[in-house]
Design a protein around this motif. Structure first.
Motif, PDB file in Angstrom:
ATOM      1  N   MET A 144       1.597  14.598   9.621  1.00 56.25           N
ATOM      2  CA  MET A 144       2.895  14.257  10.212  1.00 56.25           C
ATOM      3  C   MET A 144       2.864  12.843  10.752  1.00 56.25           C
ATOM      4  SD  MET A 144       5.757  15.683  10.456  1.00 56.25           S
ATOM      5  CE  MET A 144       7.069  14.509  10.720  1.00 56.25           C
ATOM      6  N   ASN A 145       1.798  12.560  11.507  1.00 55.25           N
ATOM      7  CA  ASN A 145       1.612  11.246  12.078  1.00 55.25           C
ATOM      8  C   ASN A 145       1.562  10.161  10.997  1.00 55.25           C
ATOM      9  OD1 ASN A 145       1.327   9.489  14.067  1.00 55.25           O
ATOM     10  ND2 ASN A 145      -0.760  10.061  14.682  1.00 55.25           N
ATOM     11  N   LYS A 146       0.814  10.480   9.923  1.00 56.81           N
ATOM     12  CA  LYS A 146       0.658   9.535   8.820  1.00 56.81           C
ATOM     13  C   LYS A 146       1.989   9.248   8.140  1.00 56.81           C
ATOM     14  CE  LYS A 146      -4.054   9.882   7.095  1.00 56.81           C
ATOM     15  NZ  LYS A 146      -4.902  10.583   6.137  1.00 56.81           N
ATOM     16  N   LEU A 147       2.741  10.320   7.885  1.00 59.57           N
ATOM     17  CA  LEU A 147       4.027  10.184   7.212  1.00 59.57           C
ATOM     18  C   LEU A 147       4.962   9.321   8.039  1.00 59.57           C
ATOM     19  CD1 LEU A 147       5.613  11.161   4.714  1.00 59.57           C
ATOM     20  CD2 LEU A 147       6.618  12.893   6.195  1.00 59.57           C
ATOM     21  N   PHE A 197       0.828  -1.202   0.000  1.00 58.91           N
ATOM     22  CA  PHE A 197       0.000   0.000   0.000  1.00 58.91           C
ATOM     23  C   PHE A 197       0.868   1.260   0.000  1.00 58.91           C
ATOM     24  CE2 PHE A 197      -2.485   3.267   2.225  1.00 58.91           C
ATOM     25  CZ  PHE A 197      -3.622   3.270   1.449  1.00 58.91           C
ATOM     26  N   TYR A 198       1.854   1.308   0.909  1.00 55.70           N
ATOM     27  CA  TYR A 198       2.684   2.515   0.999  1.00 55.70           C
ATOM     28  C   TYR A 198       3.628   2.658  -0.189  1.00 55.70           C
ATOM     29  CZ  TYR A 198       0.896   3.561   5.630  1.00 55.70           C
ATOM     30  OH  TYR A 198       0.069   3.900   6.662  1.00 55.70           O
ATOM     31  N   VAL A 199       4.105   1.518  -0.722  1.00 54.38           N
ATOM     32  CA  VAL A 199       4.938   1.619  -1.936  1.00 54.38           C
ATOM     33  C   VAL A 199       4.097   2.202  -3.062  1.00 54.38           C
ATOM     34  CG1 VAL A 199       6.209   0.327  -3.693  1.00 54.38           C
ATOM     35  CG2 VAL A 199       6.524  -0.234  -1.293  1.00 54.38           C
ATOM     36  N   ALA A 200       2.862   1.687  -3.201  1.00 53.51           N
ATOM     37  CA  ALA A 200       1.996   2.163  -4.280  1.00 53.51           C
ATOM     38  C   ALA A 200       1.628   3.631  -4.100  1.00 53.51           C
ATOM     39  CB  ALA A 200       0.728   1.305  -4.340  1.00 53.51           C
ATOM     40  N   LYS A 201       1.582   4.113  -2.837  1.00 49.59           N
ATOM     41  CA  LYS A 201       1.191   5.506  -2.589  1.00 49.59           C
ATOM     42  C   LYS A 201       2.355   6.481  -2.663  1.00 49.59           C
ATOM     43  CE  LYS A 201      -1.527   6.976   0.673  1.00 49.59           C
ATOM     44  NZ  LYS A 201      -2.256   7.081   1.951  1.00 49.59           N
ATOM     45  N   SER A 202       3.595   5.953  -2.815  1.00 43.84           N
ATOM     46  CA  SER A 202       4.758   6.846  -2.850  1.00 43.84           C
ATOM     47  C   SER A 202       4.823   7.644  -4.148  1.00 43.84           C
ATOM     48  CB  SER A 202       6.044   6.036  -2.705  1.00 43.84           C
ATOM     49  OG  SER A 202       6.044   5.337  -1.499  1.00 43.84           O
ATOM     50  N   LYS A 203       5.655   8.703  -4.111  1.00 44.72           N
ATOM     51  CA  LYS A 203       5.878   9.493  -5.321  1.00 44.72           C
ATOM     52  C   LYS A 203       6.527   8.613  -6.388  1.00 44.72           C
ATOM     53  CE  LYS A 203       7.680  12.923  -2.966  1.00 44.72           C
ATOM     54  NZ  LYS A 203       8.765  13.819  -2.660  1.00 44.72           N
ATOM     55  N   THR A 204       6.244   8.884  -7.674  1.00 50.84           N
ATOM     56  CA  THR A 204       6.693   8.005  -8.747  1.00 50.84           C
ATOM     57  C   THR A 204       8.184   7.702  -8.671  1.00 50.84           C
ATOM     58  OG1 THR A 204       5.078   9.229 -10.027  1.00 50.84           O
ATOM     59  CG2 THR A 204       6.408   7.631 -11.213  1.00 50.84           C
ATOM     60  N   SER A 205       8.996   8.741  -8.421  1.00 51.04           N
ATOM     61  CA  SER A 205      10.448   8.535  -8.451  1.00 51.04           C
ATOM     62  C   SER A 205      10.869   7.550  -7.356  1.00 51.04           C
ATOM     63  CB  SER A 205      11.167   9.868  -8.278  1.00 51.04           C
ATOM     64  OG  SER A 205      10.710  10.495  -7.100  1.00 51.04           O
ATOM     65  N   PHE A 246       4.152   7.013  10.160  1.00 50.35           N
ATOM     66  CA  PHE A 246       3.705   5.629  10.113  1.00 50.35           C
ATOM     67  C   PHE A 246       4.127   4.966   8.799  1.00 50.35           C
ATOM     68  CE2 PHE A 246       0.434   2.259   9.892  1.00 50.35           C
ATOM     69  CZ  PHE A 246       0.746   1.653  11.098  1.00 50.35           C
ATOM     70  N   LYS A 247       4.042   5.748   7.735  1.00 54.63           N
ATOM     71  CA  LYS A 247       4.417   5.227   6.426  1.00 54.63           C
ATOM     72  C   LYS A 247       5.906   4.881   6.383  1.00 54.63           C
ATOM     73  CE  LYS A 247       4.867   6.808   1.669  1.00 54.63           C
ATOM     74  NZ  LYS A 247       4.529   7.860   0.708  1.00 54.63           N
ATOM     75  N   ILE A 248       6.731   5.814   6.845  1.00 57.61           N
ATOM     76  CA  ILE A 248       8.174   5.583   6.821  1.00 57.61           C
ATOM     77  C   ILE A 248       8.545   4.415   7.727  1.00 57.61           C
ATOM     78  CG2 ILE A 248      10.413   6.584   7.458  1.00 57.61           C
ATOM     79  CD1 ILE A 248       9.309   9.267   6.465  1.00 57.61           C
ATOM     80  N   ILE A 271      10.661  -0.969   8.363  1.00 56.57           N
ATOM     81  CA  ILE A 271      10.627  -2.307   8.960  1.00 56.57           C
ATOM     82  C   ILE A 271      10.479  -3.371   7.869  1.00 56.57           C
ATOM     83  CG2 ILE A 271       9.305  -3.858  10.451  1.00 56.57           C
ATOM     84  CD1 ILE A 271       8.607  -1.462  12.189  1.00 56.57           C
ATOM     85  N   GLY A 272       9.583  -3.130   6.924  1.00 60.02           N
ATOM     86  CA  GLY A 272       9.343  -4.084   5.842  1.00 60.02           C
ATOM     87  C   GLY A 272      10.595  -4.385   5.048  1.00 60.02           C
ATOM     88  N   PHE A 273      11.263  -3.324   4.606  1.00 58.08           N
ATOM     89  CA  PHE A 273      12.444  -3.546   3.773  1.00 58.08           C
ATOM     90  C   PHE A 273      13.615  -4.088   4.586  1.00 58.08           C
ATOM     91  CE2 PHE A 273      10.021  -1.170   0.697  1.00 58.08           C
ATOM     92  CZ  PHE A 273      10.350  -1.824  -0.472  1.00 58.08           C
TER      93      PHE A 273
END
Lengths: 297, 265
Positions: B1-4, A102-110, B6-8, B13-15
């Motif tokens: 900010m919170n969302k970002l 989900f987060y990979v797909a939502k990232s900026k294209t680059s 969580f995303k990072i 962790i995944g990678f």
């Protein structure tokens, strides 16, 4: 459809047709034949189905091998273990893989393109070596034990290898890319404005996820789950490398019956039962899912 | 900010989970100690031993040979299947043909390997072919399970493109043979290439089916590696992993760069 194609290009259809009949269908039929044969000492280690002797024409067929398998909890447990391994690891792959995809797909294209390459690299690299990597990590003298001792969580190395948790970990690790890539494929086509629209209309984030995002990524979930579930059901390498004797799996049982006990009829009967118990449900599910999709379109 | 945040966090962790084992293996391939996990010092010792290990080198060569032959045959037949199923209406026992070309996808490899081995043994008894198990039997087995994968790729490409092009060619009087070579084949070329690559990696990576169908002189790389690491660890295999990872990473980066320059154009 192309008219008149058949007459001139019979070989176009029949080369692969013949090949698959000969090297896929006939071998399966042969397994079935051996599975209802009586085992005996010799080479090959089973009696011919039909034979002519002093007593006349004889049929030496038996369902005994099947009775033997299904009266022994040892074999039944191995089927159940394989099914539960496949279920557990598919579920774990989905839970871990979905947020990543989900987060990979939502990232900026680059950034997305770089992350995608980073997802494909483990997918391409050798399966066996990725399992081996965990064997190295989980050793008593391995890096995970060293870290745990260093931060003081444990004082002695604990044995993390050769149990079914190590098998689950190994399966989740090696099959995770098979889950993430199809999920990503569907999520990347997904219009992000739909999320905003849902939010603007007052839906809570959880509602947006359950009612909007999840249904739209369902084909990806099904495709990814299939790619994990199907091969894990018959998995041999991971239980052999990371597993112990606490749980035995179907793939390893067949291997041992054939290579160690040299009991061809039992190995064949196990394989045939495996097809019925483990493979047929998958085929039925796929047919039902295809029908469901067809209706909804 | 919170969302970002969580995303990072999720991506990190995944990678890390995906890369930590691989990177550890690479790091320890430079360890100058026979006991894999006890660090003694940096050296290229295991790389040297790897390149002098005849068994591994020979297995590597065998694997490459079988994989490229298998991929080529499987691609040719996979294209035939994909084309037949999407374009030819009269196929005898069509449902049976569909069953044959799709069920290898869901068949556990252990059952596939077992059935092929029993088949080869029986046919050797009856007609004397194959005379012994070896590279030929592994090749036949690999072609058999790869065909289905290539067929799926070709089929999905063929069913998603406009059949009218072929019909137009037919109306213009092109003979049916030529339609395939002049119209269809160029359109599905990318699918053919990715089918070949998939079949190549499937064969290169296969341990189970090859273990069943192999014989003297046909030890593929996974078979040799597996025999080395089944019961213990091997520093030479660490070095091998690092080299394979390097090849994969370089391939991935070059594909990324090619893609990017194509997009810029």
């Amino acid at each position: 459809m192309i008219k008149n194609f058949k007459k001139q290009n019979v070989w176009f259809v029949f080369t692969p047709y013949l090949w698959l009949v000969l090297f896929f269908f006939v071998p399966l039929a042969l397994i079935f034949k051996i599975s209802i044969s009586v085992s005996e000492w010799g080479m090959p280690p089973y009696r011919d189905l039909f034979s002519l002797s002093e007593n006349g024409f004889e049929i030496n067929s038996t369902l005994g091998n099947y009775f033997f398998i299904f009266s022994d909890p040892f074999y039944i447990r191995s089927y159940l273990n394989s099914l539960s391994l496949a279920f557990t690891s598919t579920l774990l792959c989905l839970l871990i893989g979905y947020p990543i995809a989900f987060y990979v797909a939502k990232s900026k294209t680059s950034i997305r393109n770089i992350l995608l390459i980073m997802l494909i690299i483990p997918f391409w690299s050798s399966f066996l070596l990725r399992v081996y990597a965990w064997k190295v990590l989980l050793q008593g003298s391995g890096i995970i034990n060293s870290i745990l001792i260093h931060i003081g969580l444990i004082s002695e190395p604990i044995s993390m290898l050769h149990n079914h948790y190590a098998v689950i970990l190994g399966v989740v690790y090696t099959y995770l890319p098979f889950m993430i890539l199809p999920l990503y494929g569907y999520l990347v086509k997904f219009d992000l404005n739909l999320i905003d629209a849902s939010n603007d209309l007052g839906a809570k984030p959880l509602n947006t996820f359950v009612k909007v995002i999840l249904p739209l990524s369902l084909p990806g979930i099904v495709a990814g789950s299939m790619l994990v579930f199907i091969p894990v059901v018959g998995e041999y390498i991971i239980p052999e490398m990371l597993g112990g004797s606490d749980k035995l799996y179907f793939g390893k049982i067949i291997w041992d019956e054939f290579f160690v006990n040299r009991d061809w009829p039992i190995a064949s009967a196990l394989a045939m039962s495996g097809i019925v118990i483990l493979v047929f449900p998958i085929i039925i599910f796929q047919l039902m899912y295809a029908k469901y999709n067809f209706k909804n379109e | 900010m919170n969302k970002l945040f969580f995303k990072i966090l999720t991506l990190t962790i995944g990678f890390s989970f995906l890369y930590f084992p691989i990177l550890t293996l690479i790091a320890y391939s430079f360890n100058d100690n026979k006991r894999v996990m006890v660090w003694k010092g940096f050296s290229f010792r295991w790389y040297k031993e790897l390149f002098h290990n005849e068994q591994i080198l020979e297995a590597f060569y065998t694997s490459l040979k079988i994989a490229s032959l298998s991929a080529t045959f499987a691609t040719v037949m996979g294209v035939m299947i994909g084309f037949s199923l999407t374009r030819i209406s009269k196929i005898p026992a069509r449902p049976f043909f569909i069953f044959l070309s799709s069920s290898p996808l869901v068949m556990p490899e252990i059952i596939l390997g077992l059935s092929l081995l029993l088949f080869f043994i029986s046919s050797n008894h009856i007609i004397g072919f194959p005379s012994s198990k070896g590279q030929l039997t592994v090749l036949i087995s690999h072609i058999t399970f790869s065909v289905a994968f290539v067929a799926v790729i070709i089929q999905s490409r063929l069913s998603s493109y406009d059949k009218n092009i072929e019909e137009a060619a037919q109306d213009l009087g092109t003979i049916p043979n030529m339609i395939f070579w002049k119209v269809t084949a160029p359109v599905i070329l990318p699918a053919i290439l990715s089918g070949w690559l998939l079949a190549f990696t499937l064969s290169l990576d296969d341990l189970v089916v090859a273990s069943f169908t192999t014989g003297p002189g046909a030890n593929t790389l996974p078979i040799v590696v597996f025999s080395k690491v089944r019961l213990g660890l091997s520093p030479e295999v660490n070095a091998l992993s690092a080299i394979i990872m390097l090849i994969v990473i370089l391939a991935a980066i070059s594909i990324y760069l090619i893609n990017r320059s194509n997009i810029k154009k």
